[in-house]
Design a protein around this motif. Structure first.
Motif, mmCIF file in Angstrom:
data_model
loop_
_atom_site.group_PDB
_atom_site.id
_atom_site.type_symbol
_atom_site.label_atom_id
_atom_site.label_comp_id
_atom_site.label_asym_id
_atom_site.label_seq_id
_atom_site.Cartn_x
_atom_site.Cartn_y
_atom_site.Cartn_z
ATOM 1 N N GLU A 86 37.099 43.673 33.452
ATOM 2 C CA GLU A 86 38.059 44.747 33.701
ATOM 3 C C GLU A 86 38.829 44.480 34.993
ATOM 4 O O GLU A 86 38.515 43.560 35.737
ATOM 5 N N LYS A 87 39.845 45.313 35.226
ATOM 6 C CA LYS A 87 40.685 45.169 36.419
ATOM 7 C C LYS A 87 40.796 46.526 37.109
ATOM 8 O O LYS A 87 40.510 47.560 36.520
ATOM 9 N N PHE A 88 41.214 46.489 38.370
ATOM 10 C CA PHE A 88 41.486 47.738 39.067
ATOM 11 C C PHE A 88 42.766 47.612 39.869
ATOM 12 O O PHE A 88 43.235 46.518 40.174
ATOM 13 N N LYS A 89 43.327 48.756 40.164
ATOM 14 C CA LYS A 89 44.577 48.835 40.925
ATOM 15 C C LYS A 89 44.362 49.839 42.047
ATOM 16 O O LYS A 89 43.818 50.923 41.816
ATOM 17 N N ILE A 90 44.757 49.476 43.257
ATOM 18 C CA ILE A 90 44.613 50.352 44.418
ATOM 19 C C ILE A 90 45.940 51.053 44.650
ATOM 20 O O ILE A 90 46.964 50.393 44.853
ATOM 21 N N ARG A 91 45.915 52.376 44.609
ATOM 22 C CA ARG A 91 47.147 53.143 44.803
ATOM 23 C C ARG A 91 47.353 53.433 46.292
ATOM 24 O O ARG A 91 47.072 54.518 46.782
ATOM 25 N N PHE A 99 47.270 43.995 39.884
ATOM 26 C CA PHE A 99 45.890 44.211 39.457
ATOM 27 C C PHE A 99 44.927 43.254 40.152
ATOM 28 O O PHE A 99 45.263 42.102 40.416
ATOM 29 N N TYR A 100 43.739 43.754 40.424
ATOM 30 C CA TYR A 100 42.640 42.948 40.957
ATOM 31 C C TYR A 100 41.615 42.778 39.843
ATOM 32 O O TYR A 100 41.178 43.773 39.259
ATOM 33 N N GLU A 101 41.237 41.544 39.554
ATOM 34 C CA GLU A 101 40.201 41.289 38.557
ATOM 35 C C GLU A 101 38.836 41.478 39.211
ATOM 36 O O GLU A 101 38.605 41.006 40.314
ATOM 37 N N LEU A 114 28.637 51.856 44.585
ATOM 38 C CA LEU A 114 28.915 50.634 43.852
ATOM 39 C C LEU A 114 29.849 49.798 44.711
ATOM 40 O O LEU A 114 30.893 50.282 45.156
ATOM 41 N N LYS A 115 29.464 48.561 44.954
ATOM 42 C CA LYS A 115 30.288 47.633 45.729
ATOM 43 C C LYS A 115 30.918 46.671 44.743
ATOM 44 O O LYS A 115 30.215 46.007 43.974
ATOM 45 N N ILE A 116 32.240 46.609 44.743
ATOM 46 C CA ILE A 116 32.978 45.803 43.776
ATOM 47 C C ILE A 116 33.905 44.854 44.531
ATOM 48 O O ILE A 116 34.673 45.278 45.396
ATOM 49 N N VAL A 117 33.820 43.561 44.209
ATOM 50 C CA VAL A 117 34.694 42.549 44.782
ATOM 51 C C VAL A 117 35.739 42.185 43.748
ATOM 52 O O VAL A 117 35.399 41.895 42.593
ATOM 53 N N GLY A 118 37.005 42.234 44.151
ATOM 54 C CA GLY A 118 38.098 41.918 43.231
ATOM 55 C C GLY A 118 39.005 40.863 43.800
ATOM 56 O O GLY A 118 39.158 40.726 45.003
ATOM 57 N N GLU A 119 39.628 40.109 42.888
ATOM 58 C CA GLU A 119 40.575 39.062 43.276
ATOM 59 C C GLU A 119 41.945 39.402 42.715
ATOM 60 O O GLU A 119 42.072 39.706 41.533
ATOM 61 N N LEU A 120 42.956 39.356 43.559
ATOM 62 C CA LEU A 120 44.324 39.689 43.175
ATOM 63 C C LEU A 120 44.869 38.642 42.230
ATOM 64 O O LEU A 120 44.782 37.445 42.494
ATOM 65 N N LYS A 121 45.425 39.109 41.121
ATOM 66 C CA LYS A 121 46.099 38.230 40.160
ATOM 67 C C LYS A 121 47.574 38.548 40.195
ATOM 68 O O LYS A 121 47.996 39.601 39.759
ATOM 69 N N ARG A 122 48.346 37.640 40.723
ATOM 70 C CA ARG A 122 49.801 37.861 40.849
ATOM 71 C C ARG A 122 50.546 37.353 39.645
ATOM 72 O O ARG A 122 50.219 36.449 39.008
#
Length: 122
Positions: A86-91, A99-101, A114-122
């Protein structure tokens, strides 16, 4: 009758520095074409957002540390369980790049987060 008293106290949970809204999306492909992906919002929460630590960078084995971000949300108690597909978006204007994967998810039972690490997909 004797009463047994315990010195156990529940840890108080508050929003603290969770001041940014994060939206979680599930990506679904409903057609035969490769670019026919659609995002479906599955959950929204307040989060504490900060730059990933060295430990987080090592866990996801990324060489682009500038594109990594770590968020902490309150434990949802099963209402929403994030997945690595899944992905997340920071508003927030500072993080509004796309989106961050989700790369790593960790449950901190002591802090009820919950600690979640995401990587930006441009």
């Amino acid at each position: 009758m004797t009463v047994i008293r315990h010195n156990f106290k529940h840890k108080r949970v508050n929003t603290g520095t969770r001041n940014k809204i994060v939206e979680f999306y599930r990506i679904s492909n409903e057609g035969p074409e490769a670019d026919n992906d659609s995002e479906v919002k599955v959950f929204e929460s307040y989060a504490n957002v900060y730059s990933s630590s060295t430990k987080d960078i090592e866990v996801v084995q990324s060489t682009r540390s500038n594109d990594l971000v770590t968020i902490k949300i309150l434990d949802t108690n099963g209402e929403y369980i994030p997945k690595t597909n899944e992905k997340f978006k920071i508003r927030h204007p500072f993080y509004d790049y796309g989106f961050y994967e989700i790369k790593d998810i960790l449950l901190d039972e002591e802090e009820k987060e919950l600690k979640i690490v995401g990587e930006l997909k441009r």
